[in-house]
Scaffold this motif. Structure first.
Motif, short mmCIF file in Angstrom:
data_model
loop_
_atom_site.label_atom_id
_atom_site.label_comp_id
_atom_site.label_asym_id
_atom_site.label_seq_id
_atom_site.Cartn_x
_atom_site.Cartn_y
_atom_site.Cartn_z
N GLU A 1 0.86 -1.26 0.05
CA GLU A 1 -0.18 -0.01 0.02
C GLU A 1 0.90 1.21 -0.13
OE1 GLU A 1 -3.31 0.10 3.07
OE2 GLU A 1 -3.26 -2.31 2.91
N ASP A 2 0.21 2.51 -0.27
CA ASP A 2 0.80 3.81 -0.18
C ASP A 2 1.91 3.79 -1.25
OD1 ASP A 2 -0.93 4.46 1.80
OD2 ASP A 2 0.50 4.17 3.59
N GLY A 3 1.93 3.06 -2.35
CA GLY A 3 2.78 3.28 -3.21
C GLY A 3 4.28 2.61 -3.01
N TYR A 4 4.09 1.80 -2.08
CA TYR A 4 5.24 0.90 -1.88
C TYR A 4 5.46 -0.39 -2.43
CZ TYR A 4 9.01 -1.50 1.07
OH TYR A 4 10.28 -2.26 1.36
N ASN A 5 5.94 -0.49 -3.73
CA ASN A 5 5.65 -1.49 -4.47
C ASN A 5 7.08 -2.34 -4.80
OD1 ASN A 5 5.10 -3.43 -6.62
ND2 ASN A 5 3.73 -2.21 -7.69
N ILE A 6 7.25 -3.25 -3.67
CA ILE A 6 8.42 -3.94 -3.66
C ILE A 6 8.54 -4.96 -5.05
CG2 ILE A 6 8.71 -3.94 -1.35
CD1 ILE A 6 7.83 -6.81 -1.15
N THR A 7 7.45 -5.38 -5.55
CA THR A 7 7.44 -6.37 -6.53
C THR A 7 7.94 -5.73 -8.13
OG1 THR A 7 5.59 -7.46 -5.74
CG2 THR A 7 6.13 -7.82 -8.38
N SER A 8 7.39 -4.40 -8.48
CA SER A 8 8.04 -3.74 -9.43
C SER A 8 9.45 -3.37 -9.37
CB SER A 8 7.07 -2.59 -9.80
OG SER A 8 7.36 -1.38 -8.63
N GLN A 9 9.86 -3.24 -8.03
CA GLN A 9 11.24 -2.74 -7.80
C GLN A 9 12.31 -3.92 -8.04
OE1 GLN A 9 11.27 -0.72 -4.29
NE2 GLN A 9 10.31 1.11 -5.04
N ASN A 10 11.63 -5.08 -7.87
CA ASN A 10 12.55 -6.27 -7.92
C ASN A 10 13.58 -6.45 -6.90
OD1 ASN A 10 13.34 -8.62 -9.10
ND2 ASN A 10 14.96 -7.90 -10.43
N LEU A 11 12.97 -6.32 -5.82
CA LEU A 11 13.93 -6.18 -4.77
C LEU A 11 14.38 -7.44 -4.12
CD1 LEU A 11 12.40 -2.92 -2.84
CD2 LEU A 11 14.24 -2.98 -4.47
N TYR A 12 15.61 -7.49 -3.50
CA TYR A 12 15.91 -8.93 -3.08
C TYR A 12 15.26 -9.50 -1.94
CZ TYR A 12 19.44 -12.16 -1.14
OH TYR A 12 20.30 -12.98 -0.75
N CYS A 13 15.11 -10.78 -2.02
CA CYS A 13 14.44 -11.40 -1.01
C CYS A 13 13.12 -10.78 -0.48
CB CYS A 13 15.24 -11.91 0.15
SG CYS A 13 15.45 -10.85 1.52
N ASN A 14 12.27 -10.43 -1.40
CA ASN A 14 10.96 -10.21 -0.99
C ASN A 14 11.14 -8.60 -0.34
OD1 ASN A 14 8.06 -9.97 -1.26
ND2 ASN A 14 8.12 -10.84 0.79
N GLY A 15 12.07 -7.98 -0.77
CA GLY A 15 12.08 -6.61 -0.25
C GLY A 15 12.90 -6.61 1.34
N CYS A 16 13.53 -7.54 1.75
CA CYS A 16 13.86 -7.71 3.10
C CYS A 16 15.10 -6.64 3.29
CB CYS A 16 14.15 -9.00 3.57
SG CYS A 16 15.43 -9.90 2.79
N PHE A 17 15.80 -6.20 2.07
CA PHE A 17 16.85 -5.35 2.21
C PHE A 17 16.37 -4.06 1.61
CE2 PHE A 17 19.85 -8.95 2.08
CZ PHE A 17 20.70 -8.74 3.48
N ALA A 18 14.85 -3.83 1.38
CA ALA A 18 14.60 -2.61 0.89
C ALA A 18 14.47 -1.50 1.85
CB ALA A 18 13.19 -2.79 0.44
N ALA A 19 14.65 -0.23 1.42
CA ALA A 19 14.95 1.02 2.14
C ALA A 19 13.63 0.96 3.00
CB ALA A 19 15.07 2.39 1.51
N GLY A 20 12.45 0.75 2.37
CA GLY A 20 11.08 1.07 3.05
C GLY A 20 10.69 0.17 4.25
N ILE A 21 10.67 -0.96 4.10
CA ILE A 21 10.32 -1.78 5.07
C ILE A 21 11.28 -1.76 6.40
CG2 ILE A 21 11.51 -3.92 4.50
CD1 ILE A 21 7.90 -3.65 5.86
N ASN A 22 12.35 -1.46 6.07
CA ASN A 22 13.25 -1.41 7.19
C ASN A 22 13.19 -0.10 7.84
OD1 ASN A 22 15.20 -3.81 7.52
ND2 ASN A 22 15.23 -3.55 5.42
N PHE A 23 12.79 0.97 7.11
CA PHE A 23 12.62 2.37 7.73
C PHE A 23 11.32 2.13 8.77
CE2 PHE A 23 10.08 6.41 7.15
CZ PHE A 23 10.97 7.26 7.96
#
Length: 452
Positions: A310-332
């Motif tokens: 939600e809220d424009g946080y699209n980890i799929t389109s960004q092709n982020l490693y291991c389902n986004g666990c290293f993504a800036a957003g979820i860790n923020f």
């Protein structure tokens, strides 16, 4: 390693000589003169606080490493064991996603990791690039690093072999540097597909401490280091952390909880209201204020952002490693959970960050460094009721530093102090009062009023 007292004395003398001219410069600034917005900061105390930053960051970093990537969520409904809760503190550590069934070798249980006075703290990716940036600023005698200085520093101090403790965007930026590319192009999304990852959050918070009370200058001197690996939302998140660090030097009669909340809300202003980082902040703060336990807030963040995007946080389109666990957003978002619910208490903040999930050593290191700075070395020792090692081995992860990579927090704090001198004098236009050993720093009127 001996402190270079000659450089220190020379620099203080330089500051003292320029005091009168700087006063004239400040008086010519009609806006600041009209506002009367200045703060005084003790230079002696600041050195102790910088020591507290490195010590607090190391304690939190190594504690968070125990659970790093243990719990990243399984897309869908949360089941028992998918995430840690407060009941898991002190219990056996579980394997990480890459642990092949083996728990962390740092501690058999989820608990604080310390180094005794006869031991040595090791560098990790949450401390070593910051160490490099401080070293580059200090040795180049500059407040603003150039693309050439950053690239040359990375190539000299980072190992080129596979096990070099770099991940995603940092590794890609390093590869580009080896190919002759300079920052900020190393973080350009057209060249670095990992620009949305967590990397800049690990490496640039320290610039906030070099610009006390002035987040505007802090984000200026951190701009190129941030853009070395980040763009868009991940860049804004990094600026949020830099801003928090710059505001940490402002002391008031408020409680730690009140100071943390004020700093966070002030840093929130740099986030674009329509962006997912801003919405993550607002959502997490709302749940915290509602009285929900931190575990429920963490679970809600997991559903809202990692599952439902939600809220424009699209980890799929960004092709982020291991389902986004290293993504800036979820860790923020996870870091905000430990920040709000920790309420300025060093122990509780580290505990919650360690148990919250995902890249758990990053939020712990960030807030451990921040709170460690705010309470200083003595405050940390009082919190844990013990002494700690003051030695740091940068060569655990990096290379080519003096003294075979062995350093001390005293020396690291000294270097940070000299850089802060330069930033205050050259970038902020502040004044150094040699008799009282204080900096006089012009600040925004809103900040000045909130301190009263």
């Amino acid at each position: 390693m001996k402190i270079n007292t000659i450089i220190l004395i020379s620099f203080i003398a330089l500051l003292s000589c320029k005091t009168e001219s700087n006063k004239n410069d400040l008086n010519e600034n009609s806006i600041l003169q009209e506002k009367g917005a200045f703060v005084n900061i003790s230079r002696d105390k600041y050195k102790d606080q910088l020591y507290g930053f490195w010590l607090g960051q190391c304690i939190a970093n190594w504690t968070g490493l125990v659970t790093e990537m243990d719990k990243i969520g399984n897309i869908g409904e949360i089941k028992t064991g998918d995430f840690y809760t407060r009941a898991d503190w002190g219990k056996p550590d579980q394997p990480s996603i890459w642990g092949e069934g083996i728990p962390s070798d740092l501690s058999p249980n989820i608990d604080f990791v310390f180094k005794d006075i006869d031991e040595v703290w090791g560098a990790d990716d949450d401390t070593d690039i910051e160490y490099i940036y401080q070293h580059l600023l200090y040795t180049n005698k500059t407040s603003l690093l150039s693309p050439e200085q950053i690239r040359n520093g990375w190539l000299k101090y980072i190992k080129s072999e596979e096990e070099n403790y770099l991940w995603v965007s940092n590794q890609k930026a390093f590869d580009l540097m080896q190919d002759g590319i300079y920052p900020p192009e190393t973080g350009n999304p057209e060249k670095n597909e990992h620009f949305a990852m967590i990397d800049a959050q690990l490496t640039t918070e320290i610039f906030g401490f070099f610009s006390p009370a002035r987040p505007d200058i802090a984000t200026k001197i951190a701009h190129l280091p941030i853009q070395t690996t980040a763009r868009k939302e991940s860049e804004d998140i990094s600026k949020f952390y830099v801003t928090m660090y710059a505001l940490a030097s402002l002391e008031t009669d408020k409680t730690m909880k009140e100071r943390i909340n004020w700093m966070a809300n002030k840093a929130r202003q740099i986030l674009i209201d329509s962006s997912y980082p801003a919405k993550m902040f607002d959502y997490t703060l709302k749940l915290y204020k509602s009285g929900l336990p931190w575990e429920q807030t963490r679970d809600s963040i997991y559903y809202k952002y990692q599952v439902n995007e939600e809220d424009g946080y699209n980890i799929t389109s960004q092709n982020l490693y291991c389902n986004g666990c290293f993504a800036a957003g979820i860790n923020f978002a996870a870091s905000l959970v430990s920040l709000f619910y920790g309420e300025g208490d060093l122990k509780n903040t580290i505990k919650i960050g360690t148990l919250a999930g995902w890249d758990s050593d990053n939020p712990t290191a960030t807030w451990g460094g921040l709170i460690g700075f705010m309470i200083g070395k003595d405050g940390i020792e009082s919190t844990f009721k013990r002494k700690f090692s003051n030695r740091f081995n940068i060569h655990r992860t990096r290379q080519n530093f003096p003294n075979n990579g062995m350093d001390t927090f005293e020396n690291m704090a000294h270097k940070g102090l000299i850089i802060t001198d330069m930033v205050i004098l050259e970038e902020i236009g502040g004044v150094f009062n040699s008799e009282k050993n204080i900096w006089i720093i012009p600040v925004d009127k809103e900040i000045n009023l909130n301190l009263k």
